[in-house]
Design a protein around this motif. Sequence first.
Motif, short mmCIF file in Angstrom:
data_model
loop_
_atom_site.label_atom_id
_atom_site.label_comp_id
_atom_site.label_asym_id
_atom_site.label_seq_id
_atom_site.Cartn_x
_atom_site.Cartn_y
_atom_site.Cartn_z
N TYR A 743 -2.81 9.23 3.02
CA TYR A 743 -1.79 8.47 2.30
C TYR A 743 -0.46 9.21 2.35
O TYR A 743 -0.41 10.44 2.44
CB TYR A 743 -2.21 8.26 0.84
N VAL A 744 0.61 8.45 2.27
CA VAL A 744 1.94 9.03 2.25
C VAL A 744 2.81 8.21 1.32
O VAL A 744 2.65 6.99 1.21
CB VAL A 744 2.55 9.08 3.67
N ASN A 745 3.71 8.89 0.63
CA ASN A 745 4.69 8.21 -0.21
C ASN A 745 5.95 7.98 0.60
O ASN A 745 6.52 8.92 1.16
CB ASN A 745 5.00 9.05 -1.45
N VAL A 746 6.37 6.72 0.72
CA VAL A 746 7.57 6.36 1.48
C VAL A 746 8.50 5.56 0.58
O VAL A 746 8.11 5.10 -0.50
CB VAL A 746 7.21 5.55 2.75
N ALA A 747 9.72 5.39 1.04
CA ALA A 747 10.72 4.64 0.26
C ALA A 747 11.66 3.92 1.20
O ALA A 747 11.95 4.38 2.31
CB ALA A 747 11.49 5.59 -0.65
N ASN A 748 12.14 2.77 0.76
CA ASN A 748 13.21 2.07 1.47
C ASN A 748 14.17 1.47 0.44
O ASN A 748 13.95 1.56 -0.77
CB ASN A 748 12.67 1.01 2.42
N LYS A 763 17.91 2.03 -6.87
CA LYS A 763 18.25 1.22 -5.70
C LYS A 763 17.25 1.35 -4.55
O LYS A 763 17.46 0.79 -3.49
CB LYS A 763 19.67 1.58 -5.21
N TYR A 764 16.22 2.12 -4.76
CA TYR A 764 15.18 2.18 -3.73
C TYR A 764 13.82 2.04 -4.38
O TYR A 764 13.65 2.23 -5.59
CB TYR A 764 15.27 3.45 -2.89
N ILE A 765 12.84 1.67 -3.56
CA ILE A 765 11.48 1.47 -4.04
C ILE A 765 10.55 2.41 -3.29
O ILE A 765 10.63 2.54 -2.06
CB ILE A 765 11.03 0.02 -3.84
N ALA A 766 9.67 3.07 -4.01
CA ALA A 766 8.70 3.98 -3.41
C ALA A 766 7.34 3.29 -3.32
O ALA A 766 6.95 2.53 -4.20
CB ALA A 766 8.58 5.26 -4.22
N TYR A 767 6.64 3.55 -2.22
CA TYR A 767 5.32 2.97 -1.97
C TYR A 767 4.36 4.08 -1.56
O TYR A 767 4.77 5.07 -0.95
CB TYR A 767 5.36 1.93 -0.85
N ASN A 768 3.09 3.89 -1.90
CA ASN A 768 2.04 4.77 -1.42
C ASN A 768 1.25 4.02 -0.36
O ASN A 768 0.63 3.01 -0.66
CB ASN A 768 1.12 5.19 -2.59
N ILE A 769 1.31 4.50 0.88
CA ILE A 769 0.79 3.73 2.01
C ILE A 769 -0.31 4.51 2.73
O ILE A 769 -0.18 5.72 2.96
CB ILE A 769 1.93 3.40 3.00
N ALA A 770 -1.38 3.81 3.08
CA ALA A 770 -2.44 4.39 3.91
C ALA A 770 -2.03 4.29 5.37
O ALA A 770 -1.52 3.27 5.81
CB ALA A 770 -3.75 3.65 3.68
N TYR A 771 -2.24 5.36 6.12
CA TYR A 771 -1.90 5.34 7.54
C TYR A 771 -2.74 6.35 8.29
O TYR A 771 -3.34 7.25 7.70
CB TYR A 771 -0.41 5.60 7.76
N ASN A 772 -2.79 6.20 9.60
CA ASN A 772 -3.55 7.11 10.46
C ASN A 772 -2.69 8.28 10.88
O ASN A 772 -1.62 8.09 11.48
CB ASN A 772 -4.03 6.38 11.72
#
Length: 916
Positions: A743-748, A763-772
């Motif tokens: 998992y990684v925490n990303v933002a846009n 003004k930005y949103i953070a997400y916790n995303i599963a990835y390889n």
Amino acid sequence: MHKLMLLSICSMLTALTSLQAQEVISGTIRNSVTKEVIPAVSVMAKNTPNGDYSNDQGHFRFTTKSKLPLTLVFSSLGFKTKEIEISSAKPLQVELTPTTILGTEVVVSASRNVQRKIESPVTIERIDNKDIINSPQTNYYNMLQGLKGVDITTSSLTFTTITTRGFNTSGNTNFTQIVDGMDNSAPGLNFPLGAAIGLTELDVDNLEVLSGASSALYGSRGLNGTLVMTGKDPFKYQGLSIQVTQGVNHVKKGKGNDPMGPQPYYDWTLRWAKKVNEKLAFKFNLQYTLAKEWMANDTSNTNGPGSRYTDPDYNGVNSYGSKTSVDINPFLQAALAGDPSLASIIDPLLEKPSNYVSRTGYAEYGYLSDEAKLLKLNAEVRYKIKPKLEVIISGTYGKGNSVYSNDTRYALTNFRLGQYRAELKAEHWFLRAYTSRENSGNTVIASPTAQLLNEAWKPSFNPSTMDGWYPQYTGALLQALATGSSLNDAHLAARNFADQGRPEAGSPLFNRLKDSISGIPTSQGGTLFQDRSKLYNAEFQYNLSHFIKVVDVIAGLNYRLFRLDSKGTLFPDTEGPIDVAEYSAYAHLAKKLIDNKLRLGAAFRYDKNTLFSKPRITSRLSGVVEVAKENFLRFSYQNAYSFPSNIQSLQSTLVDYNSFASGGSARLLYGEYGFDKYPAYTLTSVQEYQQSNDPSKLKKFRLSDIKPQSVDAFELGYSALISNVVLIDVLGYYSTWKNFIGYVNVANTPGTEDVTAFKDRSKYIAYNIAYNGAETVNTYGYAASVSIDLSRNFGAKANFSSDFLKNRNNSQINNFNTPNWKFNVEFGNSGFGKQQKLSFNTSLRYKPAYFYSIGFGSGTIPANVVLDAQFSYKLMKAHSKIKIGATNLTNRYYYTGFGSPAIGGVYYVTFAYNVF
């Protein structure tokens, strides 16, 4: 007409003759030492299909058409097998002699066939019902933490997650749990719910833990191991059994950050099984647990080194609501524009590029429910069409409250899960169908619910009125600074002012706001999950060994359908349930060579998931050689894989559901997050940019479709039984992981591509995303165990295990949460004194400090030593037992996971009737 009557009479006479030819074999079986009756003893007429099990009174009874004399075979784990030749149907009085069980335990899950544990081709650990009876644990599931190589995370009193080989986290989707042939995972969430649903305490026959990769036999998500749980057969285990436990926990208020005082612990279990006749038997199980929950209370600041008293931007690990954080510089600038005379106070503050202040959070105690309760019901009917062909119908239902940790704490309130099975089981094959149905109940998602609660009480900022919590905070801050307060004291005063009237946890206003927010679905701006997902599974397996003499072959087919139904709160299923299907075929081959000294095995499995275009083929190759009498060397290679969980798949990818029939491929769902228009950056780089004001610190995150992960695992092991009193097992393993899912925490910044927007957290949103991860990850380790029969029913066990992660991908949260080494020791006696009425057992577990990382934070878990103990006394005439015991006897609070609660002692007294 006369001929018809004559034929009828002849038929009746033939039937009567046949009935008269049947012999009724009966008797009673006792322990030769204690003279106690022995239940669940197998009694078989040799070379016939006829037999019985002794009931709870030690009695057995069956009929046979075979002519006397007959040889009866009496066998039971822990007793010497005995053969008796009978020449009449006179009731028998049989005594069996106790013996050591070392080296005699049999397992099934290692190769889907019965074999001695010591001869297993892979590492396997076993617990049987006698171990459970003698254990100091209040729950059989917690016994698993004492096994070699097993790690656990205890998120709450009723939610424990287990794993092997290092990858340890709450809600592990890479560990398979099977109960009476049924996958015990929640259909939507795809992780096992521990002991929350499944077997009751009195209905456990045995537990088998397969360490490491096991996909070749049990399918997807078996990368970290498989737990196979088997319930008691009502033909074998009969009678009424009752167990009542009364205890106390939270014994010392404040110790280990425990906010409670002593609280009662209750656990009531009932099992009733009856063999109606030689064809029909049934059982009914009930268990109810009620206690006060362990509450998480880690006050560490995830935003830095300060505390709630020194850092205005304090966000405690278990402080919910304080994740809302805003830079107050715009409010300071607005105040300066309105009153330039404040320049001497405001200018020093504006010298900092940002001044973030968090909203005040709520501690877990008083916010989340502290009531741990669990109800489990089970009923099963078995009918023998023939002696070796039976129909099984069963239903299991669980309901209760529990809490688990992930990116925050999730309080599962009144969750429900049911499993219903129909099975046709023969000597060489079975056909099984079952369904699992979950209801997430009223789940409270701790952090976002508290954030929305704060906003419902007082908005952070209301543009229409230019008022809100932050404007009030800023005004009070400036006023305190103007009167000479230090900056730290001014921040504390500002918080107290802005929090005036804030509802206290547990107050009527607080409960009304919390219930309102947690009752609104996440798809409508609230925090309610509405998961009503279902699983449908059908499996057929055939043992072809009696047809194929050259090699032993077991083959099977499996079909499962996930019907995901969250109404848009977990999955993109707002327009209706989403169906995800898996098709599987497997085979296991075994061959004995060199006078049975060498045993070779191979397993292969084909799996297809409709979310992914390519099927997966996995395999296991193994060999066991008897290098000397009762000395076995084993080697295995296992390839395992895991399709991403349904949440990982459907939150990271969107499938063209209309193309299922043609095997359509997945495409990115990131468009729903705005990643198709506004680039995603790693959250850590965003935070570095905020601190340094250097845009070069920003690092874009490369988005791609999520893929199944796989592991290639090699294991070398050695088992030996020495003089029938010492059993040892040692092993080493090495694994290579590909396409590892972390998992990684990303933002846009939805709405703009201007990277300066990252300066403002609003003004930005953070997400916790599963990835390889692109890197190849390696894990390796070794373990050893020894069991010693010290005679006179004394026994000792010890095990040591070690796990390491190589090539750690620091960009991922990889959930490798285990110390590099740990050990467990156990010592006890199963019966001493007059008639062996007394018994005791003790266990000690040690773990050094280790690093633990999970979705909402990471930190060091302190070293811990945990001692459990119990002492029991049998009431022979009452057929009962009294047990006095404690888990964590010294009451030294310890942690098993970051963000999870500290666990104290539980002290109890148990009365058990007909439980031996």
